[in-house]
Motif scaffolding. Structure first.
Motif, PDB file in Angstrom:
ATOM      1  N   ASP A  38       0.790  -1.234   0.000  1.00  0.00           N
ATOM      2  CA  ASP A  38       0.000   0.000   0.000  1.00  0.00           C
ATOM      3  C   ASP A  38       0.823   1.285   0.000  1.00  0.00           C
ATOM      4  OD1 ASP A  38      -2.377  -1.450  -0.058  1.00  0.00           O
ATOM      5  OD2 ASP A  38      -2.345  -1.712   2.125  1.00  0.00           O
ATOM      6  N   GLU A  39       2.117   1.178  -0.277  1.00  0.00           N
ATOM      7  CA  GLU A  39       2.940   2.390  -0.376  1.00  0.00           C
ATOM      8  C   GLU A  39       2.708   3.065  -1.733  1.00  0.00           C
ATOM      9  OE1 GLU A  39       7.114   1.978   0.319  1.00  0.00           O
ATOM     10  OE2 GLU A  39       6.806   0.705   2.075  1.00  0.00           O
ATOM     11  N   PRO A  40       3.047   4.358  -1.829  1.00  0.00           N
ATOM     12  CA  PRO A  40       3.045   4.990  -3.158  1.00  0.00           C
ATOM     13  C   PRO A  40       4.196   4.435  -3.997  1.00  0.00           C
ATOM     14  CG  PRO A  40       3.648   6.593  -1.450  1.00  0.00           C
ATOM     15  CD  PRO A  40       3.350   5.305  -0.748  1.00  0.00           C
ATOM     16  N   LEU A  41       3.862   3.659  -5.013  1.00  0.00           N
ATOM     17  CA  LEU A  41       4.887   2.938  -5.773  1.00  0.00           C
ATOM     18  C   LEU A  41       4.973   3.432  -7.218  1.00  0.00           C
ATOM     19  CD1 LEU A  41       4.285  -0.774  -4.639  1.00  0.00           C
ATOM     20  CD2 LEU A  41       5.834   0.933  -3.655  1.00  0.00           C
ATOM     21  N   VAL A  42       6.139   3.216  -7.805  1.00  0.00           N
ATOM     22  CA  VAL A  42       6.338   3.500  -9.229  1.00  0.00           C
ATOM     23  C   VAL A  42       6.782   2.211  -9.915  1.00  0.00           C
ATOM     24  CG1 VAL A  42       8.740   4.285  -8.792  1.00  0.00           C
ATOM     25  CG2 VAL A  42       7.586   4.928 -10.912  1.00  0.00           C
ATOM     26  N   VAL A  43       6.226   1.983 -11.100  1.00  0.00           N
ATOM     27  CA  VAL A  43       6.765   0.943 -11.982  1.00  0.00           C
ATOM     28  C   VAL A  43       7.565   1.664 -13.059  1.00  0.00           C
ATOM     29  CG1 VAL A  43       6.161  -0.675 -13.825  1.00  0.00           C
ATOM     30  CG2 VAL A  43       5.049  -0.849 -11.604  1.00  0.00           C
ATOM     31  N   ILE A  44       8.850   1.345 -13.149  1.00  0.00           N
ATOM     32  CA  ILE A  44       9.690   1.935 -14.195  1.00  0.00           C
ATOM     33  C   ILE A  44       9.937   0.847 -15.226  1.00  0.00           C
ATOM     34  CG2 ILE A  44      11.928   2.960 -14.739  1.00  0.00           C
ATOM     35  CD1 ILE A  44      12.028   3.981 -11.835  1.00  0.00           C
ATOM     36  N   SER A  45       9.413   1.069 -16.421  1.00  0.00           N
ATOM     37  CA  SER A  45       9.601   0.062 -17.472  1.00  0.00           C
ATOM     38  C   SER A  45       9.654   0.743 -18.826  1.00  0.00           C
ATOM     39  CB  SER A  45       8.469  -0.961 -17.442  1.00  0.00           C
ATOM     40  OG  SER A  45       8.616  -1.832 -18.540  1.00  0.00           O
ATOM     41  N   GLU A  46      10.678   0.403 -19.583  1.00  0.00           N
ATOM     42  CA  GLU A  46      10.822   0.954 -20.936  1.00  0.00           C
ATOM     43  C   GLU A  46      10.388  -0.085 -21.961  1.00  0.00           C
ATOM     44  OE1 GLU A  46      15.030   1.615 -20.994  1.00  0.00           O
ATOM     45  OE2 GLU A  46      14.860   3.531 -19.928  1.00  0.00           O
ATOM     46  N   GLN A  47       9.884  -1.223 -21.471  1.00  0.00           N
ATOM     47  CA  GLN A  47       9.659  -2.367 -22.365  1.00  0.00           C
ATOM     48  C   GLN A  47       8.166  -2.683 -22.512  1.00  0.00           C
ATOM     49  OE1 GLN A  47      11.950  -5.640 -20.772  1.00  0.00           O
ATOM     50  NE2 GLN A  47      13.498  -4.248 -19.985  1.00  0.00           N
ATOM     51  N   PRO A  48       7.813  -3.469 -23.528  1.00  0.00           N
ATOM     52  CA  PRO A  48       6.405  -3.835 -23.708  1.00  0.00           C
ATOM     53  C   PRO A  48       5.802  -4.556 -22.500  1.00  0.00           C
ATOM     54  CG  PRO A  48       7.680  -4.411 -25.647  1.00  0.00           C
ATOM     55  CD  PRO A  48       8.658  -3.957 -24.626  1.00  0.00           C
ATOM     56  N   LEU A  49       6.631  -5.045 -21.584  1.00  0.00           N
ATOM     57  CA  LEU A  49       6.094  -5.705 -20.390  1.00  0.00           C
ATOM     58  C   LEU A  49       5.596  -4.711 -19.331  1.00  0.00           C
ATOM     59  CD1 LEU A  49       8.569  -8.671 -19.881  1.00  0.00           C
ATOM     60  CD2 LEU A  49       6.129  -8.831 -20.377  1.00  0.00           C
ATOM     61  N   ALA A  50       5.693  -3.417 -19.631  1.00  0.00           N
ATOM     62  CA  ALA A  50       5.290  -2.383 -18.663  1.00  0.00           C
ATOM     63  C   ALA A  50       3.856  -2.614 -18.170  1.00  0.00           C
ATOM     64  CB  ALA A  50       5.408  -1.001 -19.296  1.00  0.00           C
ATOM     65  N   TYR A  51       2.972  -2.911 -19.105  1.00  0.00           N
ATOM     66  CA  TYR A  51       1.551  -3.091 -18.759  1.00  0.00           C
ATOM     67  C   TYR A  51       1.379  -4.279 -17.812  1.00  0.00           C
ATOM     68  CZ  TYR A  51      -3.430  -4.051 -19.535  1.00  0.00           C
ATOM     69  OH  TYR A  51      -4.768  -4.290 -19.368  1.00  0.00           O
ATOM     70  N   HIS A  52       2.025  -5.378 -18.159  1.00  0.00           N
ATOM     71  CA  HIS A  52       1.935  -6.584 -17.337  1.00  0.00           C
ATOM     72  C   HIS A  52       2.495  -6.310 -15.937  1.00  0.00           C
ATOM     73  CE1 HIS A  52       2.230 -10.734 -16.083  1.00  0.00           C
ATOM     74  NE2 HIS A  52       3.511 -10.527 -15.814  1.00  0.00           N
ATOM     75  N   MET A  53       3.623  -5.637 -15.885  1.00  0.00           N
ATOM     76  CA  MET A  53       4.260  -5.331 -14.594  1.00  0.00           C
ATOM     77  C   MET A  53       3.340  -4.437 -13.754  1.00  0.00           C
ATOM     78  SD  MET A  53       7.106  -5.377 -12.665  1.00  0.00           S
ATOM     79  CE  MET A  53       8.824  -4.980 -12.892  1.00  0.00           C
ATOM     80  N   ALA A  54       2.727  -3.425 -14.391  1.00  0.00           N
ATOM     81  CA  ALA A  54       1.856  -2.508 -13.651  1.00  0.00           C
ATOM     82  C   ALA A  54       0.638  -3.246 -13.099  1.00  0.00           C
ATOM     83  CB  ALA A  54       1.418  -1.362 -14.556  1.00  0.00           C
ATOM     84  N   ARG A  55       0.025  -4.076 -13.934  1.00  0.00           N
ATOM     85  CA  ARG A  55      -1.145  -4.845 -13.469  1.00  0.00           C
ATOM     86  C   ARG A  55      -0.776  -5.715 -12.282  1.00  0.00           C
ATOM     87  NH1 ARG A  55      -4.285  -8.095 -18.034  1.00  0.00           N
ATOM     88  NH2 ARG A  55      -2.391  -9.302 -17.850  1.00  0.00           N
ATOM     89  N   THR A  56       0.416  -6.310 -12.345  1.00  0.00           N
ATOM     90  CA  THR A  56       0.844  -7.230 -11.282  1.00  0.00           C
ATOM     91  C   THR A  56       1.118  -6.466  -9.993  1.00  0.00           C
ATOM     92  OG1 THR A  56       1.823  -8.599 -13.000  1.00  0.00           O
ATOM     93  CG2 THR A  56       2.466  -9.090 -10.743  1.00  0.00           C
ATOM     94  N   VAL A  57       1.876  -5.382 -10.090  1.00  0.00           N
ATOM     95  CA  VAL A  57       2.262  -4.634  -8.883  1.00  0.00           C
ATOM     96  C   VAL A  57       1.029  -4.046  -8.190  1.00  0.00           C
ATOM     97  CG1 VAL A  57       3.555  -2.623  -8.053  1.00  0.00           C
ATOM     98  CG2 VAL A  57       4.606  -4.186  -9.692  1.00  0.00           C
ATOM     99  N   ARG A  58      -0.017  -3.737  -8.969  1.00  0.00           N
ATOM    100  CA  ARG A  58      -1.247  -3.179  -8.384  1.00  0.00           C
ATOM    101  C   ARG A  58      -1.868  -4.122  -7.348  1.00  0.00           C
ATOM    102  NH1 ARG A  58      -6.451  -3.176  -9.839  1.00  0.00           N
ATOM    103  NH2 ARG A  58      -7.679  -1.340  -9.288  1.00  0.00           N
ATOM    104  N   GLN A  59      -1.521  -5.407  -7.435  1.00  0.00           N
ATOM    105  CA  GLN A  59      -1.994  -6.362  -6.423  1.00  0.00           C
ATOM    106  C   GLN A  59      -1.465  -5.995  -5.026  1.00  0.00           C
ATOM    107  OE1 GLN A  59      -4.107  -8.728  -6.463  1.00  0.00           O
ATOM    108  NE2 GLN A  59      -3.642  -9.752  -4.528  1.00  0.00           N
TER     109      GLN A  59
END
Ligand SMILES: Cc1cc2nc3c(=O)[nH]c(=O)nc-3n(C[C@H](O)[C@H](O)[C@H](O)COP(=O)(O)OP(=O)(O)OC[C@H]3O[C@@H](n4cnc5c(N)ncnc54)[C@H](O)[C@@H]3O)c2cc1C
Length: 298
Positions: A140-161
């Motif tokens: 529940d912290e304020p988080l950032v996903v840093i991604s320059e790759q097409p996996l950015a969307y997948h990573m963001a969806r996952t981290v939102r958990q």
């Protein structure tokens, strides 16, 4: 001395393989130059019975276990070449040569972080690559996903958990499609696609991400998509086939496409891996090696 197996890499994959081979009365030599992929972290998570131990504690416990098996020799040396004839001849950075009937490649991967100022100061302490390993500690912290790759969307969806207070920074790269942007915005994920000037914080604790246009985004942690490459070149040098994602291709008992050469752990990873997965693969490869040696000798 002719060893039954030379293991290159003393991470969980190589260490567990050494344990299983030692217990099968095999003469094993394990080489390690102490540069594991997780060396930047203070704690490792997700391995039952040792959740939260440091990478150093993990290895010490492993070496304690191995010390009970006299046929397992651990060498703190870097292997610099492996030559194949009817056996395998390994040379180390100290100029020593060793000969073995089989080789287990457990040398792991190295990571390349996006080129962002100060990113290395936070990687492993408040910025991580795998939410399954380190998401719970950033709940529940304020988080950032840093991604320059097409996996950015997948990573963001996952981290939102792990946290709904989430933004994505693509550092000026076209990492998201229009559909993905819309889907993320609908879920309340903030998108910042301009280049990042630097990350700010102190003593490994991230405080903000500063964009080139001067926007400062206050964040206390996050996850970053890294690029991976093999830590050692021996798979390719020995002619082992790769899997589609660049890891070494293996069968269910760790056999590569080259007879006598086995692989385990991150070096054959086709997805972000974990200590327990690497250890399990080491165990399976050890069983493959022992079975093949029995088959050859019986
Ligand atoms: C920041 C970060 C945090 C992580 N956190 C977790 C976590 O909390 N939980 C979890 O389960 N996983 C975590 N991981 C993943 C985990 O570290 C890996 O999946 C695991 O270490 C893979 O094990 P391995 O044995 O394949 O390789 P490694 O652990 O990388 O070991 C390979 C070893 O081979 C040695 N080596 C390489 N080349 C040579 C050579 N030529 N000669 C001799 N030795 C050589 C290296 O020095 C290294 O010690 C994390 C990874 C990172 C990057």
């Amino acid at each position: 001395m002719l060893y039954d197996c030379a293991i290159i890499g003393g991470g969980p994959a190589g260490l567990n393989a050494a344990l299983v081979l030692g217990r099968a009365r095999r003469n094993v030599i394990l080489f390690d130059d102490s540069r594991p992929r997780n060396e930047v972290t203070r704690q490792t998570h997700g391995f039952i019975t040792r959740d939260g131990v440091s990478p150093g504690e993990f290895r010490q416990a492993a070496y304690r276990d191995l010390s009970r098996y006299a046929s397992v020799l651990c060498k703190p040396e870097r292997v610099v070449s492996v030559n194949r004839t009817s056996t395998f001849r390994l040379t180390t950075d100290r100029g020593e040569c060793y000969v073995a009937r089989t080789v287990l490649l457990a040398s792991g991967l190295r990571e390349a972080l996006p080129s962002i100022r100060h990113i290395h100061e936070y990687y492993g302490s408040s910025l991580f690559s795998c939410p399954y390993c380190d998401g719970w500690e950033r709940l529940d912290e304020p988080l950032v996903v840093i991604s320059e790759q097409p996996l950015a969307y997948h990573m963001a969806r996952t981290v939102r958990q792990w946290s709904r207070d989430l933004i994505v920074c693509t550092n000026g790269k076209p990492a998201l499609t229009d559909d993905q942007r819309q889907a993320l915005r609908r879920k309340g994920v903030g998108l910042y696609e301009q280049p990042i000037r630097c990350l700010n914080g102190e003593q490994g604790q991230l405080k903000s991400s500063l964009l080139e246009d001067g926007t400062e985004l206050r964040r206390t942690g996050g996850f970053v998509e890294t690029a991976w490459f093999q830590a050692a070149p021996f798979g390719e040098a020995l002619g082992c086939r790769s899997n589609p994602l660049g890891g070494l291709a293996i069968d269910s008992l760790g056999r590569t496409s080259v007879a006598g050469v086995y692989a385990a752990g991150d070096t054959c990873a086709i997805a972000p891996s974990q200590l327990i997965v690497a250890a399990a693969e080491g165990s399976r490869a050890a069983i493959g090696i022992n079975s093949d040696l029995i088959h050859a000798d019986f």
